[in-house]
Enzyme design. Sequence first.
Site, PDB file in Angstrom:
ATOM      1  N   ALA A   1       0.840  -1.196   0.000  1.00 53.48           N
ATOM      2  CA  ALA A   1       0.000   0.000   0.000  1.00 53.48           C
ATOM      3  C   ALA A   1       0.879   1.251   0.000  1.00 53.48           C
ATOM      4  O   ALA A   1       2.014   1.229   0.496  1.00 53.48           O
ATOM      5  CB  ALA A   1      -0.912  -0.004   1.223  1.00 53.48           C
ATOM      6  N   HIS A   2       0.353   2.336  -0.534  1.00 51.04           N
ATOM      7  CA  HIS A   2       1.157   3.555  -0.674  1.00 51.04           C
ATOM      8  C   HIS A   2       1.734   3.999   0.670  1.00 51.04           C
ATOM      9  O   HIS A   2       2.930   4.326   0.768  1.00 51.04           O
ATOM     10  CB  HIS A   2       0.298   4.673  -1.264  1.00 51.04           C
ATOM     11  CG  HIS A   2       1.033   5.967  -1.414  1.00 51.04           C
ATOM     12  ND1 HIS A   2       1.916   6.210  -2.443  1.00 51.04           N
ATOM     13  CD2 HIS A   2       1.046   7.089  -0.650  1.00 51.04           C
ATOM     14  CE1 HIS A   2       2.434   7.420  -2.311  1.00 51.04           C
ATOM     15  NE2 HIS A   2       1.919   7.978  -1.234  1.00 51.04           N
TER      16      HIS A   2
END
Length: 937
Positions: free
Chosen positions: A647-648
């Site tokens: 995930a970012h």
Amino acid sequence: PKSPREWKRPESQVLSSVVGGAESALVGDAAQTPLRADGGVQTIEFSFEAGKSPQGITFVFKDTSNSAWYKPDSGNFCVPVSEAGRAAMDSAGGKDHGEPSSGMVRTLSGTIIPPLEGADVAKQVFEAEKQGHVTLMHRYQAALRVLEQTPPGEAGINAITMVFIWLRFSQIRQLSWQRNYNTKPRELSAASENLNKAIAWRWKNAGSEEKELFRLMLGCIGRGGSGGDGQAIRDEILHIMHRHHLPETKGNFIEEWHQKLHNNSTPDDIAICMAFLAFLASNGNMAEFDRVLAENGLNRERLKTYERPITTAPCFYGDKKDGLINDFNNYLRILKNVHAGADLEKCVEVCRGFLDGHVNLLLESILRERSAHGDRVLAVIDSITEVRQLIGLKMSKEGDIVKLRDMLYLDIGLEAQMRLMAERSLGQLDRLNMESLTRSLALWISLTIENLIYSSSPGVGVLQGHPDSVSDEFKACLRDWAGLVEEAHKGYGPGFAVKAMAVVERMRRALASVVDKISTGMQKKAEYLGYGLCAVTPEKIPEKWSITLFSEELIRGGGCSFVLSTLLRKLDRALRAQGGGTRWQVISAGKPSGVVGELVEVRDLLSVQDVSYDKPTVLLASSVSGEEEVPPGVVGVITPDAPDVLAHISVRARNLKVFFATCFDSDEFESLSKFAGRRVTCSRSGDSVSVREAQTGEGEEAKEAQSAASQAPVKIELPPPAKFSNWCLPEKSIDPDRRPKIFGAKSTNIVKVRKQLPEWVQTPRSAVVPFGVFEKVLEAAENKAVATEYTALAKEAAALAKGTGEPHEVLRRLRETVLKLQAPKAMVDELRTALLDSGIIKQGELQGKEWDEAWHALKGVWASKWNDRAFYSCKKAAIGQQHVQMAVLVQRLVEAEYAFVVHTVNPSNGDKQEMYAEVVVGLGEVLVGNFPGRALG
């Protein structure tokens, strides 16, 4: 400013008018001015020359200790300075805290709420409630008129929601039940019956989402009836007084209550009657009278506020005790017939004549064992669940509206009984050993989920499909859970706890979606309607707590959702103790020695994307989606959510050496709030995490380094935006060495990798829509109107990037605007040709619906320039959005059964001897696209 919602840079004369000489720092369109300590109070004082003051001052507060911003109800404070300013605020939001005018509503703090969907119905509600005389009868008649005007289906959903919120405020006594009008009980009874029959009819012909609202709505009003019960409320109290020779003089409890009943009977009378019966049964114990009143939300002070007040305490008649108890029990049934639609005993009595014998036997056993304890509780709840399933099937086919209404009331009453018994028994579960607790919780959860399904989809079996039902996810969970329950009864096999935890997490996500749906669908409407009602009602109600906590109280106070949440919390702990997983997952370890910072609690990480912390800070975030940036100054994030390591936010945390960990134990996570406002040290400790208060001097070096870094200027040199070159390039035209660059690194790397890999390693063929194409499409004649709208919104976003306002609504509108673009014919032709040349499509493909879907997806990539993460990232780096261009890589979809990412170095701990893989079922987008749930890691 021209309006209380607008930010305008203050002129020099305003800044110079601050008394005390405090210096202001200009930040975008705002000025930051320190408050002055004045006898324990912080103040700011302005002094203006006559005729030279602004209309008003718009402001928010900032806590310099943690850089947190304080705003009223997600808006701004605004104080009018001149008469013109006062007039402008009154015109925008109405007088006296915002009497609704032109659809505007103002909160108690002065923030204006613009019209929402359903505002036309709210206007009718405001008109009905501001009348000089209002009773439950008038309210029910007005609600019926609104429902009769409301269309079915999606077109009427906002109106139906507003009506429910209105009736819910009334049910919880946040609207007057009697104002300057005497209602005959039979008239109220008839109004109740007309409304609940109309609701039942609408329920029968509604979709699943409407059905839930109509069912909730029905629970807010009494059964009523056009028969004799309404009149019997007046008549029977007199008969009781005459039979027992009770005094009919002033200063007597029974006579005062009789006057209230004669004047305007309400649902409060049920509680008064129950309290009087408890008083009689306890031989005149006033503590019992007060206890029952309190259990039903009343007290003796409330009784004194009626138009016919009850000011006298009841008298105990020892010689008449048994006769009075018998008569008032009968009278209680009369009151419940009119005012209490979902009283279980009354519901069973009403439905007995048309239900099957087996159902009636189950209902009788439920009534007999309502006070059951121990192992019998689950047996009773199992009976409740079976009855709800059977009457649900009958309701789906019932044509008689009165019978349907009565079964709906019975269903609501059964659900309430299930919840009551569950909450009463939950504490007993903690006394079981771990294995017995797990087995018992497995059964409890099965029954609770089944009841949740029957509430949202009556008449639909747990294994049946229902494409429009919000309970589909719960049905999927229940199907998975059924096998695990069977396994638990046979004995725990290897891996049971791990498999069970996977279903528990899915249940938790399903429950969260229900809660989010209620919050997003109702809370804003509740605030709009509630504050508008507060402005127009003489009593200035609903109270603020009932408005701001509307959704939370609805979730906690109704249905089985809260029961399931409590059960899942207990089961989570039990499964982890049996090897179902650790209590912590460290996604980024930060620095080897850990991180030190002040712990700050935030609702969610997204809400602080615009905040820069001026000292090292550890955020305790209740929600993290995975798409956020790490705010400047943050050295650690602890959350109960579990974003994937790709995930970012996970990638950014590792790159920035920010400590990032998930705490799966809800009790442990909540316990960390005790450190709020204090400096803590966070570090990995084996499979767990250590969070402790930092010692004096600990972490000071990091604090000084951060302070120096925050003051260092950041200089970023950006190339000019690329000009249009081609609509689309086939793979053979993608030159990695081309300058200036007209596409991104992903397109370049795909071509490079293909040349280096052996032929047996296949990669998808590619084409690219270069930089500059979006701008070219925007210039097309067919997109002229869209371009005008887009340009205006982009200017608003640019202003927000320099200021402090909330960008979410503008960004949403920008994304929607991009999706309105039409494709120029030249682009369509060249794109198809490039895809054919690259072997991505075959001749004749990408036509009709296929083209529409592909074009929508391509525009979605362009629109992602305006998502929240991109906006905040650019704002933090001081990059104007005009420098952000999007090239689109086009590949043929590989229909994979599994997708995975392998890290050759464990990203959680940096161990080069460990590989870390994340695997998902289906396409890779599930893994990298921030989908709910966790990968198989």
